[in-house]
Design an enzyme around this catalytic site. Structure first.
Site, mmCIF file in Angstrom:
data_model
loop_
_atom_site.group_PDB
_atom_site.id
_atom_site.type_symbol
_atom_site.label_atom_id
_atom_site.label_comp_id
_atom_site.label_asym_id
_atom_site.label_seq_id
_atom_site.Cartn_x
_atom_site.Cartn_y
_atom_site.Cartn_z
ATOM 1 N N LYS A 25 21.578 -59.763 -29.676
ATOM 2 C CA LYS A 25 22.735 -60.671 -29.619
ATOM 3 C C LYS A 25 23.954 -60.009 -30.275
ATOM 4 O O LYS A 25 25.059 -60.068 -29.737
ATOM 5 C CB LYS A 25 22.414 -61.970 -30.375
ATOM 6 C CG LYS A 25 23.613 -62.873 -30.562
ATOM 7 C CD LYS A 25 23.287 -64.100 -31.376
ATOM 8 C CE LYS A 25 23.522 -63.941 -32.853
ATOM 9 N NZ LYS A 25 24.927 -63.845 -33.275
ATOM 10 N N ASN A 26 23.740 -59.384 -31.427
ATOM 11 C CA ASN A 26 24.877 -58.840 -32.169
ATOM 12 C C ASN A 26 25.437 -57.563 -31.543
ATOM 13 O O ASN A 26 26.425 -57.032 -32.025
ATOM 14 C CB ASN A 26 24.485 -58.584 -33.631
ATOM 15 C CG ASN A 26 24.386 -59.889 -34.400
ATOM 16 O OD1 ASN A 26 24.702 -60.962 -33.873
ATOM 17 N ND2 ASN A 26 23.942 -59.812 -35.649
ATOM 18 N N ARG A 97 31.798 -66.858 -33.315
ATOM 19 C CA ARG A 97 32.689 -66.119 -34.198
ATOM 20 C C ARG A 97 32.883 -64.675 -33.738
ATOM 21 O O ARG A 97 33.946 -64.096 -33.909
ATOM 22 C CB ARG A 97 32.008 -66.135 -35.572
ATOM 23 C CG ARG A 97 32.869 -65.835 -36.658
ATOM 24 C CD ARG A 97 32.123 -65.554 -37.911
ATOM 25 N NE ARG A 97 32.875 -64.532 -38.584
ATOM 26 C CZ ARG A 97 33.995 -64.782 -39.228
ATOM 27 N NH1 ARG A 97 34.432 -65.998 -39.357
ATOM 28 N NH2 ARG A 97 34.673 -63.808 -39.775
ATOM 29 N N ASP A 121 31.968 -70.877 -41.361
ATOM 30 C CA ASP A 121 30.750 -71.412 -40.772
ATOM 31 C C ASP A 121 29.707 -71.598 -41.858
ATOM 32 O O ASP A 121 29.992 -71.433 -43.036
ATOM 33 C CB ASP A 121 30.254 -70.582 -39.592
ATOM 34 C CG ASP A 121 29.891 -69.168 -39.982
ATOM 35 O OD1 ASP A 121 29.591 -68.956 -41.158
ATOM 36 O OD2 ASP A 121 29.919 -68.304 -39.112
ATOM 37 N N ASP A 310 20.287 -60.927 -42.364
ATOM 38 C CA ASP A 310 19.749 -61.852 -41.361
ATOM 39 C C ASP A 310 18.239 -62.037 -41.510
ATOM 40 O O ASP A 310 17.681 -63.002 -40.984
ATOM 41 C CB ASP A 310 20.068 -61.348 -39.941
ATOM 42 C CG ASP A 310 21.555 -61.434 -39.621
ATOM 43 O OD1 ASP A 310 22.354 -61.171 -40.524
ATOM 44 O OD2 ASP A 310 21.912 -61.765 -38.482
ATOM 45 N N ILE A 332 25.353 -60.042 -49.170
ATOM 46 C CA ILE A 332 26.282 -60.080 -48.036
ATOM 47 C C ILE A 332 26.879 -61.483 -47.860
ATOM 48 O O ILE A 332 28.086 -61.646 -47.863
ATOM 49 C CB ILE A 332 25.599 -59.624 -46.719
ATOM 50 C CG1 ILE A 332 24.739 -58.376 -46.948
ATOM 51 C CG2 ILE A 332 26.651 -59.387 -45.626
ATOM 52 C CD1 ILE A 332 25.461 -57.101 -47.235
HETATM 53 C C1 UD1 Z 1 27.704 -59.371 -38.505
HETATM 54 C C2 UD1 Z 1 26.566 -60.069 -37.775
HETATM 55 C C3 UD1 Z 1 25.778 -60.949 -38.738
HETATM 56 C C4 UD1 Z 1 25.310 -60.129 -39.920
HETATM 57 C C5 UD1 Z 1 26.491 -59.410 -40.570
HETATM 58 C C6 UD1 Z 1 26.059 -58.473 -41.699
HETATM 59 C C7 UD1 Z 1 27.440 -60.336 -35.541
HETATM 60 C C8 UD1 Z 1 27.870 -61.276 -34.477
HETATM 61 N N1 UD1 Z 1 27.116 -60.889 -36.722
HETATM 62 O O1 UD1 Z 1 28.606 -60.383 -38.963
HETATM 63 O O2 UD1 Z 1 24.655 -61.481 -38.032
HETATM 64 O O3 UD1 Z 1 24.705 -60.995 -40.863
HETATM 65 O O4 UD1 Z 1 27.181 -58.613 -39.594
HETATM 66 O O5 UD1 Z 1 25.136 -57.552 -41.240
HETATM 67 O O6 UD1 Z 1 27.354 -59.149 -35.331
HETATM 68 N N2 UD1 Z 1 34.189 -59.508 -45.057
HETATM 69 C C9 UD1 Z 1 35.415 -59.649 -45.677
HETATM 70 N N3 UD1 Z 1 36.537 -59.435 -44.947
HETATM 71 C C10 UD1 Z 1 36.513 -59.082 -43.622
HETATM 72 C C11 UD1 Z 1 35.256 -58.936 -42.993
HETATM 73 C C12 UD1 Z 1 34.100 -59.157 -43.728
HETATM 74 O O7 UD1 Z 1 35.487 -59.951 -46.879
HETATM 75 O O8 UD1 Z 1 37.574 -58.877 -43.023
HETATM 76 C C13 UD1 Z 1 32.949 -59.723 -45.834
HETATM 77 C C14 UD1 Z 1 32.142 -60.931 -45.340
HETATM 78 O O9 UD1 Z 1 32.597 -62.134 -45.905
HETATM 79 C C15 UD1 Z 1 30.745 -60.564 -45.789
HETATM 80 C C16 UD1 Z 1 30.737 -59.038 -45.637
HETATM 81 O O10 UD1 Z 1 32.090 -58.630 -45.626
HETATM 82 O O11 UD1 Z 1 30.549 -60.888 -47.123
HETATM 83 C C17 UD1 Z 1 30.033 -58.543 -44.377
HETATM 84 O O12 UD1 Z 1 30.583 -59.149 -43.237
HETATM 85 P P1 UD1 Z 1 30.548 -58.444 -41.806
HETATM 86 O O13 UD1 Z 1 29.717 -57.200 -41.892
HETATM 87 O O14 UD1 Z 1 31.936 -58.321 -41.312
HETATM 88 O O15 UD1 Z 1 29.760 -59.500 -40.934
HETATM 89 P P2 UD1 Z 1 30.058 -59.991 -39.482
HETATM 90 O O16 UD1 Z 1 30.590 -58.864 -38.647
HETATM 91 O O17 UD1 Z 1 30.853 -61.262 -39.531
#
Ligand code: UD1
Length: 430
Positions: A25-26, A97, A121, A310, A332
């Site tokens: 999915k991701n 998202r 979320d 996850d 995370i």
């Molecule tokens: C993706 C995955 C999710 C997984 C996560 C971490 C998808 C659709 N989802 O989510 O299933 O749990 O990676 O492996 O692929 N952060 C910031 N600022 C930003 C971006 C992120 O502070 O601009 C922080 C987030 O709040 C979090 C951390 O960085 O604490 C990691 O987030 P991120 O790796 O970006 O997760 P997603 O891409 O949203």
């Protein structure tokens, strides 16, 4: 509105048999967005049959693409026009998202993009500051107006060095997809290196992008003038594969997971071995067997190659019935601990403090009604129901359906007593 449903789970079965894992999915949602980077027909195979793919397809249609999704052959064909729309609306973005990942490709292709902010979320506020700072480094001007991120790069994007404060998956993907068509060289330092990012890089390379440093935390991208459409098979879903591994260990079962890559799950499988499971590699996956009560195992979530956040609810569920006590550190998404209070409804002994949780195993959980707060929590609660005395009802299973194609059918094929039924209490949730 889809009908609200719940799982009725009767505890006791030891899961045995074979499962086949489809594409991640991701990854699929990001490579669908990457298709926007080239005019013409891109074909994706091994696409999982989940609602998110349909929603992403609808989003691409509204941008002017033709999208043909055939769940029977697990294929999506995206036909991208020469001139794309550049607006992604809130009604779709709020539902998945990951649709924020159209921002980079739209900016690269159209020189402008308007993408609704997805909002928070169930697993935390999830900010977008790294995405915005990274694209700004490439020369984009970004504003936030009326709930939309408005991004413009009228003169095109220019390569730059982007240092991410944290190896964010989404920010790495957005900057990467913008950089492939930028002028000059972009370096993304402290980049995420999850297998889904490698999958995206490989697809972009097939389209003609010049990217070095795959699987490392420094990606170097030399912009090209244009990309061509391609055909790409999605990487297997390591989180779904890992879920089956935990299902075998928790239920003292024996599951062969086919179509999975054990190399993407090294720490998770190692934890299961430490908990007392036997893990064997197969030609096309792995097999997990357990014939005893699990031993408690400590765990720390980290960006890849660390243990995936996850999988954290699955580790917690395993520990809830383990012999001994364990500490889990969630680095995370702290919000994932919302799951702990649902697990406690089944009799688990869990205490959380900030990003730490201590779990003291009990010999058996006790069936109760619980609610899935997100995809992984829903899967973990269903497995917890299988090791509970009596009946567990897991509500809000639309979350589970978003990540696990045919989860209940697969559980039944492994011998579980799990049925899907209308949720009589759905109206109470609003
Ligand atoms: C993706 C995955 C999710 C997984 C996560 C971490 C998808 C659709 N989802 O989510 O299933 O749990 O990676 O492996 O692929 N952060 C910031 N600022 C930003 C971006 C992120 O502070 O601009 C922080 C987030 O709040 C979090 C951390 O960085 O604490 C990691 O987030 P991120 O790796 O970006 O997760 P997603 O891409 O949203």
């Amino acid at each position: 509105m889809p009908r609200m449903e719940r799982f009725r789970v009767v505890g006791g079965a030891r899961l045995r048999g074979d499962v086949h894992v489809t594409g991640a999915k991701n990854s699929v949602l990001k490579v669908m967005a990457a298709a926007l980077l080239a005019e013409g027909q891109t074909t994706l195979t091994d696409v999982p049959h989940i609602l998110d793919v349909e929603i992403m397809g609808e989003l691409l249609r509204r941008l002017g693409c033709g999208v043909d999704y055939d769940p029977a052959s697990s294929t999506v064909v995206v036909d991208v026009p020469a001139k794309l729309g550049h607006q992604a609306d809130y009604d779709l973005v709020r539902r998945i998202r990951a649709s924020i990942c159209v921002l980079g490709p739209l900016l690269a292709r159209c020189g402008e993009a308007e993408v609704a902010m997805p909002g928070g979320d169930a697993i935390g506020s999830r900010p977008l500051d790294f995405h915005i700072a990274g694209l700004a480094k490439l020369g984009a001007e970004l504003d936030n107006e009326h709930g939309y991120i408005i991004a413009r790069a009228p003169g095109g994007l220019t390569g730059a060095t982007v240092w991410l404060d944290f190896p964010s998956v989404g920010a790495t993907e957005n900057v990467l997809m913008a950089a492939v068509l930028a002028t000059g060289v972009t370096v993304i330092d402290n980049a995420a290196r999850e297998p889904e990012i490698v999958d995206l890089c490989q697809m972009l390379q097939q389209m003609g992008a010049k990217i070095d440093g795959l699987s490392t935390s420094t990606l170097s991208i030399e912009g090209v003038d244009g990309l061509s459409p391609t055909t790409h098979a999605i990487v297997p879903d390591r989180i779904v594969a890992g879920t089956w591994a935990f299902a075998a260990a928790m239920t003292r079962g024996d599951i062969a997971v086919h179509g999975a890559r054990a190399t993407h799950l090294e720490i998770a499988l190692d934890k299961l071995a430490a908990a007392g499971a036997r893990v064997d590699l197969l030609e096309d996956g792995f097999r997990v067997r357990m014939d005893r009560r699990p031993i408690a195992v400590d765990a720390v979530t980290l960006p890849y190659p660390g243990l995936a956040t996850d999988l954290q609810p699955l580790v917690m569920a395993l520990n809830s019935i383990a012999d001994g006590a364990a500490m889990i550190t969630e680095n995370i998404f702290e919000g994932r601990f919302v799951f702990a209070s649902e697990l406690a409804r089944l009799g688990a002994h869990v205490r959380t403090d900030g990003h730490h949780a201590v779990i003291r195993g009990v010999p058996q959980l006790s069936g109760a009604p619980v609610r899935a707060s997100d995809i992984r929590a829903g899967a973990a609660l269903t497995l917890a129901g299988l090791v509970s005395d009596g009946v567990t009802y897991v509500s809000d299973i639309a979350h589970v359906d978003r990540g696990y194609p045919g989860f209940d059918g697969q559980l039944r094929a492994l011998g579980a007593d799990v049925t899907r039924e209308p949720d009589p209490d759905a109206a109470l949730y609003g």
